[in-house]
Scaffold this active site. Structure first.
Site, mmCIF file in Angstrom:
data_model
loop_
_atom_site.group_PDB
_atom_site.id
_atom_site.type_symbol
_atom_site.label_atom_id
_atom_site.label_comp_id
_atom_site.label_asym_id
_atom_site.label_seq_id
_atom_site.Cartn_x
_atom_site.Cartn_y
_atom_site.Cartn_z
ATOM 1 N N SER A 198 -1.106 -8.501 4.882
ATOM 2 C CA SER A 198 0.097 -7.718 5.186
ATOM 3 C C SER A 198 1.258 -8.755 4.643
ATOM 4 O O SER A 198 1.556 -9.083 3.779
ATOM 5 C CB SER A 198 0.093 -6.931 6.431
ATOM 6 O OG SER A 198 0.919 -5.822 6.537
ATOM 7 N N ASP B 254 -3.810 3.197 2.513
ATOM 8 C CA ASP B 254 -2.934 2.161 2.936
ATOM 9 C C ASP B 254 -1.603 2.434 2.084
ATOM 10 O O ASP B 254 -1.652 2.419 0.846
ATOM 11 C CB ASP B 254 -3.236 0.645 2.444
ATOM 12 C CG ASP B 254 -2.596 -0.288 2.958
ATOM 13 O OD1 ASP B 254 -1.142 -0.083 3.487
ATOM 14 O OD2 ASP B 254 -2.880 -1.472 2.650
ATOM 15 N N HIS C 217 -5.424 0.184 6.185
ATOM 16 C CA HIS C 217 -4.532 -0.996 6.433
ATOM 17 C C HIS C 217 -4.853 -1.509 7.841
ATOM 18 O O HIS C 217 -5.047 -0.972 8.650
ATOM 19 C CB HIS C 217 -3.132 -0.794 6.487
ATOM 20 C CG HIS C 217 -2.143 -1.886 6.307
ATOM 21 N ND1 HIS C 217 -1.805 -2.629 5.263
ATOM 22 C CD2 HIS C 217 -1.524 -2.549 7.470
ATOM 23 C CE1 HIS C 217 -1.185 -3.746 5.614
ATOM 24 N NE2 HIS C 217 -0.980 -3.813 6.974
#
Length: 399
Positions: free
Chosen positions: A186, A339, A369
């Site tokens: 991320s 995501d 995600h």
């Protein structure tokens, strides 16, 4: 009895309504994801002084914190690399004559505002890398926004990596200088991509590989197909990702509203929009029925910090020119269908391939995600275990 039964049925219906989310059918363990998301939402509704979802995630960060300890297989030490706090994980077993180890510099996720190397899932992942790869893992505890906005988190990550990527330091950990990877998930994937780009600018020991797990890579267009398709998906709805960007880049509270409307680009953005043009770099199957409209360029005054940073490749590594991509090491890029950041990763994959970089693109059609973090009961997901196994296998074969 009838009134009691009615009350139970009504309570059950209300609970089901509260828990239920219209998640895509192909997500495995949909109800477990609904319950996980429900737990986060419930925390935000309790009188804990938390006003929003980001506050809930901060609470989860603290709840997940552990004190990394050495055990019979892994030695753990707190260190400072050029003033940056890191946690170093090393194999207990001695190095055989002539053998040197792999190493992974890891950068945690959390939208540059949350997270810690000392969260249980990151501690667990680091130990697996040590034991499965016989690797030294340097987990970087970079400073967080909003107390430390861009470029501070990047600068911390870069300084720690630069310090480690020296012959003397690598030698002290018995690390092979030709077997070092930089990785992250991320926002950590963002920092990993930028670190790899930046350490290649001057002659020094360079990483052999980069492994980016559902990375966030650009802030110019926050209305890509994946941002639209997954705007309400847990664990990272669009509003939260945009909030992370605004907190990272600017202290001006109006920035959040501009970014939510995708109206935050000024004249300086115009030359860079081509690098985030998803109608060019995104496969037709993921453009779906969406029509590409370039983000509007605002001719008015933008907050100074935002105008400078939104196009800075140290914040948005997707925006570097092709010449900066060509010398980069081989890459592993993990993306998830559900995501908001899916298209960031896919566009970077395409740009790296066009620049001649060898890329392994691992896409999970049923992924969401943050899934990599959910490996421990009761929030253990089968797809999380699969992601970890695939990630470790790639590192084993390519590092």
């Amino acid at each position: 009895v009838r009134s009691g039964t009615f009350a139970l049925v009504l309570l059950g219906a209300l609970m089901a309504y509260y828990v239920y989310l219209p998640l895509p059918e192909d997500i495995e363990q949909r109800w477990k994801l609904m319950l996980t998301d429900c737990a986060f939402r419930s925390l935000s509704h309790l009188s804990l002084g938390l006003k929003d979802y980001m506050g809930v995630m901060m609470l989860v960060t603290f709840a997940e914190r552990v004190v990394p300890q050495s055990d019979e297989r892994v030695r753990v030490e707190d260190e400072r690399f050029d003033g940056v706090e890191v946690v170093v994980y090393q194999p207990r077993r001695d190095v055989c004559a002539g053998e040197r180890r792999r190493a992974v510099i890891y950068l945690h996720g959390g939208g540059w505002c949350l997270g810690s190397t000392r969260m249980g899932p990151y501690d667990s992942l680091a130990r697996e890398m040590v034991t499965e790869l016989n690797a030294v893992v340097v987990s970087v505890e970079y400073r967080l926004a909003p107390a430390h906005r861009f470029p501070v988190p990047f600068e911390d990550a870069y300084r720690a990596a630069k310090y480690f990527l020296s012959a003397d330091v690598l030698g002290s950990y018995d690390v092979d200088p030709e077997r070092v990877a930089v990785s992250g998930d991320s926002a950590g994937g963002n920092l990993a991509a930028v670190v790899v780009q930046q350490v290649g600018v001057k002659p020094r020991i360079k990483p052999k590989a980069q492994a980016l797990i559902y990375p966030v890579l650009q802030a110019l267009d926050l209305n890509t197909p994946s941002y639209r398709q997954n705007r309400h998906m847990p664990i990272l709805p669009r509003t939260l990702m945009v909030r992370f960007w605004s907190e990272y880049l600017s202290s001006d509270k109006s920035v959040l509203l501009s970014m939510l409307a995708n109206a935050h680009n000024g004249p300086d953005s115009a030359p860079f929009l081509r690098f985030a043009n998803w109608s060019v770099f995104l496969h037709e199957s993921h453009r779906r029925t969406y029509d590409y409209v370039a983000p509007p360029v605002n001719e008015g005054e933008l907050p100074g910090a935002l105008a400078r940073s939104v196009t800075d490749p140290r914040a948005s590594p997707l925006l570097v020119p092709d010449a900066a991509l060509r010398p980069l090491p081989k890459a592993y890029v993990l993306t998830c269908e559900y995501d908001v950041l899916r298209d960031d990763g896919m566009m970077y994959v395409e740009r790296l391939r066009l620049a001649g970089v060898h890329v392994t693109h691992q896409h999970y059609p049923a992924g969401f995600h943050g899934a990599l973090m959910f490996t421990v009961w009761p929030t253990d997901f089968r797809i999380a275990r699969q992601m970890v196994n695939d990630y470790l296998l790639w590192l084993k074969q390519n590092l």
